[in-house]
Design a protein around this motif. Structure first.
Motif, PDB file in Angstrom:
ATOM      1  N   ALA A 142     -76.634  12.927  84.471  1.00 13.77           N
ATOM      2  CA  ALA A 142     -76.872  12.456  85.975  1.00 13.77           C
ATOM      3  C   ALA A 142     -75.933  13.313  86.854  1.00 13.77           C
ATOM      4  N   ILE A 143     -74.792  13.531  86.564  1.00 22.46           N
ATOM      5  CA  ILE A 143     -73.664  14.141  87.331  1.00 22.46           C
ATOM      6  C   ILE A 143     -74.180  15.571  87.354  1.00 22.46           C
ATOM      7  N   GLN A 144     -74.355  16.245  86.512  1.00 23.23           N
ATOM      8  CA  GLN A 144     -74.642  17.656  86.257  1.00 23.23           C
ATOM      9  C   GLN A 144     -76.061  18.144  87.084  1.00 23.23           C
ATOM     10  N   SER A 145     -76.849  17.141  86.893  1.00 22.05           N
ATOM     11  CA  SER A 145     -78.107  17.195  87.722  1.00 22.05           C
ATOM     12  C   SER A 145     -77.959  17.070  89.163  1.00 22.05           C
ATOM     13  N   GLY A 146     -76.596  16.655  89.813  1.00 18.23           N
ATOM     14  CA  GLY A 146     -76.243  16.751  91.116  1.00 18.23           C
ATOM     15  C   GLY A 146     -76.851  15.534  91.871  1.00 18.23           C
ATOM     16  N   LEU A 147     -77.112  14.467  91.210  1.00 18.03           N
ATOM     17  CA  LEU A 147     -77.585  13.450  91.655  1.00 18.03           C
ATOM     18  C   LEU A 147     -76.413  12.401  92.321  1.00 18.03           C
ATOM     19  N   PRO A 148     -76.478  12.369  93.596  1.00 19.77           N
ATOM     20  CA  PRO A 148     -75.426  11.893  94.299  1.00 19.77           C
ATOM     21  C   PRO A 148     -75.105  10.384  94.230  1.00 19.77           C
ATOM     22  N   MET A 149     -74.837  10.137  93.146  1.00 21.31           N
ATOM     23  CA  MET A 149     -74.573   8.658  92.450  1.00 21.31           C
ATOM     24  C   MET A 149     -73.497   8.061  93.392  1.00 21.31           C
ATOM     25  N   ALA A 150     -73.478   6.860  93.862  1.00 18.84           N
ATOM     26  CA  ALA A 150     -72.396   6.099  94.561  1.00 18.84           C
ATOM     27  C   ALA A 150     -71.496   5.490  93.637  1.00 18.84           C
ATOM     28  N   ARG A 151     -72.132   5.000  92.535  1.00 14.24           N
ATOM     29  CA  ARG A 151     -71.174   4.261  91.506  1.00 14.24           C
ATOM     30  C   ARG A 151     -71.701   4.697  90.166  1.00 14.24           C
ATOM     31  N   ILE A 152     -71.148   4.739  89.125  1.00  9.99           N
ATOM     32  CA  ILE A 152     -71.666   4.798  87.698  1.00  9.99           C
ATOM     33  C   ILE A 152     -70.557   4.553  86.872  1.00  9.99           C
ATOM     34  N   GLU A 153     -70.699   3.232  86.323  1.00 10.59           N
ATOM     35  CA  GLU A 153     -69.506   2.610  85.579  1.00 10.59           C
ATOM     36  C   GLU A 153     -69.889   2.223  84.303  1.00 10.59           C
ATOM     37  N   SER A 161     -67.386  17.104  80.892  1.00  9.06           N
ATOM     38  CA  SER A 161     -67.780  17.822  79.393  1.00  9.06           C
ATOM     39  C   SER A 161     -67.165  17.213  78.196  1.00  9.06           C
ATOM     40  N   ALA A 162     -65.976  16.620  78.540  1.00 14.10           N
ATOM     41  CA  ALA A 162     -64.994  16.238  77.362  1.00 14.10           C
ATOM     42  C   ALA A 162     -65.058  14.689  77.231  1.00 14.10           C
ATOM     43  N   LEU A 163     -65.900  14.086  78.093  1.00 18.41           N
ATOM     44  CA  LEU A 163     -65.862  12.438  78.162  1.00 18.41           C
ATOM     45  C   LEU A 163     -66.331  11.894  76.901  1.00 18.41           C
ATOM     46  N   ALA A 164     -67.560  12.360  76.388  1.00 16.87           N
ATOM     47  CA  ALA A 164     -68.043  11.819  75.219  1.00 16.87           C
ATOM     48  C   ALA A 164     -67.020  11.847  73.974  1.00 16.87           C
ATOM     49  N   GLU A 165     -66.537  12.946  73.923  1.00 15.83           N
ATOM     50  CA  GLU A 165     -65.533  13.478  73.003  1.00 15.83           C
ATOM     51  C   GLU A 165     -64.174  12.543  72.772  1.00 15.83           C
ATOM     52  N   CYS A 166     -63.486  12.391  74.202  1.00 18.60           N
ATOM     53  CA  CYS A 166     -62.496  11.640  74.427  1.00 18.60           C
ATOM     54  C   CYS A 166     -62.811  10.200  74.171  1.00 18.60           C
ATOM     55  N   GLU A 168     -70.127  25.207  83.006  1.00 19.77           N
ATOM     56  CA  GLU A 168     -71.307  24.870  83.841  1.00 19.77           C
ATOM     57  C   GLU A 168     -71.370  23.416  83.853  1.00 19.77           C
ATOM     58  N   ARG A 169     -70.915  22.676  82.444  1.00 20.94           N
ATOM     59  CA  ARG A 169     -71.337  21.179  82.457  1.00 20.94           C
ATOM     60  C   ARG A 169     -70.316  20.429  83.251  1.00 20.94           C
ATOM     61  N   ASP A 170     -69.274  21.273  83.661  1.00 21.56           N
ATOM     62  CA  ASP A 170     -68.128  20.484  84.610  1.00 21.56           C
ATOM     63  C   ASP A 170     -68.154  20.982  86.110  1.00 21.56           C
ATOM     64  N   LEU A 171     -69.021  21.844  86.265  1.00 18.53           N
ATOM     65  CA  LEU A 171     -69.376  22.271  87.520  1.00 18.53           C
ATOM     66  C   LEU A 171     -67.852  22.968  88.232  1.00 18.53           C
ATOM     67  N   ASP A 172     -67.204  23.987  87.352  1.00 21.66           N
ATOM     68  CA  ASP A 172     -66.158  24.566  87.912  1.00 21.66           C
ATOM     69  C   ASP A 172     -65.994  25.736  87.417  1.00 21.66           C
ATOM     70  N   GLY A 224     -52.269  20.852  88.512  1.00 20.22           N
ATOM     71  CA  GLY A 224     -53.556  20.201  88.439  1.00 20.22           C
ATOM     72  C   GLY A 224     -54.289  20.381  87.106  1.00 20.22           C
ATOM     73  N   SER A 225     -55.460  20.018  87.024  1.00 17.31           N
ATOM     74  CA  SER A 225     -56.248  20.214  85.761  1.00 17.31           C
ATOM     75  C   SER A 225     -57.590  20.227  86.023  1.00 17.31           C
ATOM     76  N   ARG A 226     -58.406  20.551  85.136  1.00 17.59           N
ATOM     77  CA  ARG A 226     -59.853  20.235  85.245  1.00 17.59           C
ATOM     78  C   ARG A 226     -60.596  19.023  85.472  1.00 17.59           C
ATOM     79  N   ALA A 227     -59.602  17.804  85.019  1.00 16.28           N
ATOM     80  CA  ALA A 227     -59.994  16.584  85.508  1.00 16.28           C
ATOM     81  C   ALA A 227     -60.297  16.471  86.876  1.00 16.28           C
ATOM     82  N   ARG A 228     -61.357  15.768  87.425  1.00 18.45           N
ATOM     83  CA  ARG A 228     -61.568  15.661  88.741  1.00 18.45           C
ATOM     84  C   ARG A 228     -60.632  14.645  89.511  1.00 18.45           C
TER      85      ARG A 228
END
Lengths: 458, 458
Positions: free
Chosen positions: A238-249, A346-351, B102-106, B178-182
């Motif tokens: 969703a984030i990579q698609s550029g969807l301007p989400m206001a909240r995503i928890e 991109s590292a969120l799922a892994e983390c 690409e996945r992180d838009l940076d 800083g870092s690549r974290a948003r």
């Protein structure tokens, strides 16, 4: 007579009743909202104005007495605890919204204004202040810890939402940083230096913050997934698609179980969830929801519920803001050790996968919630406060998760700050950058009276 | 042998051919793109790596020799001019895009990469880098002056678009900020300290910058108004309505006249114009254009032309980026003194009105262009370079306009930076905050070798 006592005596002459050494007041100003070791200040000052803060700081500077700013004490890493004693500077009397500039979408506030207070005072304007940490924190405290919350993915954190500051420096000088202009190239970015400095470089006594128009249409939703991985993959796409989400928890299954104990009226299935909000025009929100639902369906979403009525949305987000208490409801009488790492998305799922595996090995219960659109997530590691072994295991678990975040290019704190609690990670995160922070601290506060013992070893 | 000469000799041993003292090279590195007094460096160094920059800085530190970073020399306030001699550090060989995430838009880039080069290299990804000053500047230079451009109203300036830096400090230490974290709350915001520091605190040798997805739909437009006030009032209302404008640029009637001389194919009426761009989904852009047109019509818009084809849009924005040359086309052989103030948007109409009245009193020709969605506008004050009286009158006009901007709560530079040219306004803009900047400079660069004579008096 100690130098602290000399400062207290001089401050009593200045402040009269607004200097307190009553035991319950001292006790209240010697703790935070988390598991930090308490330490009472020598006295608590309740200033009324920037000029008075300047006077207080001058007196403390003269006597080498520490000054520790205090909002409502909701921070989590020991920020407000006067670890070397001294004066707790309680900003609660400086709680006025000084100006709302509707045409410029900004407001000028005193540091003791809380986020819900500001939004209450904005109600008639059609504008909103968007930064929303779990607690109803003060804006001075939020700026000092660079706080964020559920809306940051769309509207930014305090870093993006503070335009200008008035600051009292460690020698009592009063400066203004930034301006109400939306951008400037006029020298060093002092505003961003004080945002996140946790009161170690000066005392924030006034803030100009950004406001946004309340969107024409707000659409909230909850949706359940079979596993955390599917929920996280949905977020990433969703984030990579550029969807301007206001909240995503994100809330994992343990967290949902706690939420059902604390807010049974929500009656949501005890599976990993995303809580969502879409802001925009009627047509824009419709498009966003549709695109999001397509992505979620490709990841096996179930139980997609929407909430468009204000009261339903409020109930949902209140429950989300109470996540900490919901987690604690899983183990009556427990304390919680909170983590706060943030990684590239991109590292969120892994983390999160590493975190879940570490939780499993630890044998502890640790629900996960996260502002996952930013790559930021928290564990509430539940412990028996009577059992020191539990605390040691929780600290060990937190250490492993922070190491994973650093290994994946992230940070050990997305929004809670350093205080005393996270100092032990600063060298690993910043390398020699941490020494530069100390150089800056020593240059601005050579006597080390401003919230000493936090962020850097000065 | 002077200490500078000793540094040059030591650097020749390190760099060989990549140290130049050729007269034309020295001359090129002793000027900028504006009306600043030239001064050649003692030598120009062309480093290949962060480690080499560190070595160069260590050598210069040993000999007390100034180091002045140089991108492509397109800055406007004397930033790149070595006013105390020393080494010009030309970053043009460090011009590789190191990584696109690409996945992180940076993207991670070296400082000599230019903005159009980065966008060329991004072409296959569907991503874009949005900050676009008039020149095809380097990203290191853009970060150092906190540059912005036409897209800042939607996508932010370099302040918002730099996530992390590698910096060589004045003693040669290499740090990562800083870092690549948003987001992060891990201590002082060193990234924002170096963005806008104009090389006075260290040398940026690597940047991580934000990227955005190329929108599904892009719609450009031009529209003419009877007077500047109507155009500005349209802008103010559009911004206040929360319209997510991607670009909203003002060009006054003089500027349009120059543009027709330089880009006659555009053939636009010589009236005040807004140049616009809308980004979004098909439906979203349609809604935006309709809402904007309603606002503009209430302000007497005429000649609303749209450009949806890529080549038409490119032609339009190329003409806009050449505004400086278009202005100069009004007076062949002239030089231009540029102003750069930025005010809260509610004060924009008033500030432009005062500027126009000052221009009229001055008797000079000074077309106005502006990134008006940010409250930022420029005068190109045209002068005969052979006539010293013209220059004095232009400086006087600029001084009056900057005073108006400060009076209206703004800043004397929205995006060009301070360099040497704007130092005389710093006290008025920052008060004692300027002293704090000098304190920070002295703490980080006690020998004052990093681009000395810029931003602060150290």
């Amino acid at each position: 007579m100690t130098s602290h006592q000399q400062a207290v005596d001089a401050l009593r002459d200045l402040l009269g009743d607004r200097l307190s050494t009553g035991p319950s007041i001292l006790d209240l100003h010697g703790r935070d909202a988390a598991y930090s070791t308490p330490r009472a200040p020598d006295a608590v000052a309740f200033p009324d104005s920037t000029e008075e803060v300047s006077e207080i700081v001058r007196i403390c500077a003269r006597h080498g007495c520490p000054v520790v700013p205090f909002g409502i004490g909701s921070s989590l890493e020991g920020h407000v605890i006067p670890v070397q004693g001294g004066i707790s500077l309680d900003m609660s009397r400086m709680n006025r919204v000084l100006k709302v500039n509707e045409r410029d979408l900004d407001a000028v506030v005193q540091p003791g204004v809380t986020r819900t207070q500001l939004n209450r005072e904005l109600r008639a304007t059609g504008l909103m202040f968007t930064v929303d940490p779990g607690a109803d924190a003060t804006l001075g405290g939020m700026a000092s810890t660079r706080a964020s919350g559920t809306n940051a993915v769309r509207y930014g954190t305090m870093r993006e939402n503070v335009l200008a500051l008035t600051v009292v420096l460690p020698d009592g000088r009063i400066i203004r940083t930034g301006s109400r202009a939306r951008k400037s190239s006029a020298g060093y970015d002092l505003t961003h230096l004080f945002v996140g400095a946790e009161g170690t470089l000066g005392i924030i006594t006034e803030l100009t913050v950004r406001l946004f128009g309340v969107p024409e249409r707000i659409h909230a939703a909850t949706c359940a997934f079979e596993d955390v991985e599917s929920a996280v993959d949905t977020v990433i796409l969703a984030i990579q698609s550029g969807l301007p989400m206001a909240r995503i928890e994100l809330l994992d299954d343990f967290q949902m179980k706690g939420m059902n104990l604390l807010s049974p009226e929500l009656d949501l299935p005890e599976k990993p969830h995303l809580f969502l909000e879409f802001h925009g025009t009627e047509a824009g929100v419709g498009e966003q929801v549709e695109t999001f639902r397509d992505i979620a369906e490709a990841h096996g979403v179930s139980d997609f519920r929407t909430a468009t009525r204000t009261e339903d949305r409020n109930r949902l987000w209140e429950a989300r803001h109470n996540a900490y208490f919901a987690a604690k409801a899983l183990m009556p009488g427990c304390s919680a050790v909170l983590t706060d790492c943030c990684v590239p998305i991109s590292a969120l799922a892994e983390c999160i996968a590493r975190a879940k595996s570490e939780i499993a090995s630890s044998g502890l219960i640790a629900p996960i919630v996260g502002h996952v659109g930013d790559g930021n997530f928290h564990l509430s590691i539940l412990i028996d406060p009577e059992n020191p072994d539990d605390f040691a295991r929780a600290k060990d678990l937190a250490t492993r998760i922070n190491a994973a975040a650093l290994d994946l290019g992230g940070t050990v704190t997305g929004e809670h700050g350093v205080g005393t609690g996270k100092m032990r990670y600063m060298r690993a995160e910043h390398g020699e950058g941490w020494d530069l922070m100390a150089q800056i601290k020593r240059a601005i506060d050579p006597a080390n009276i401003m919230n000493p013992g936090k962020i850097v070893e000065a």
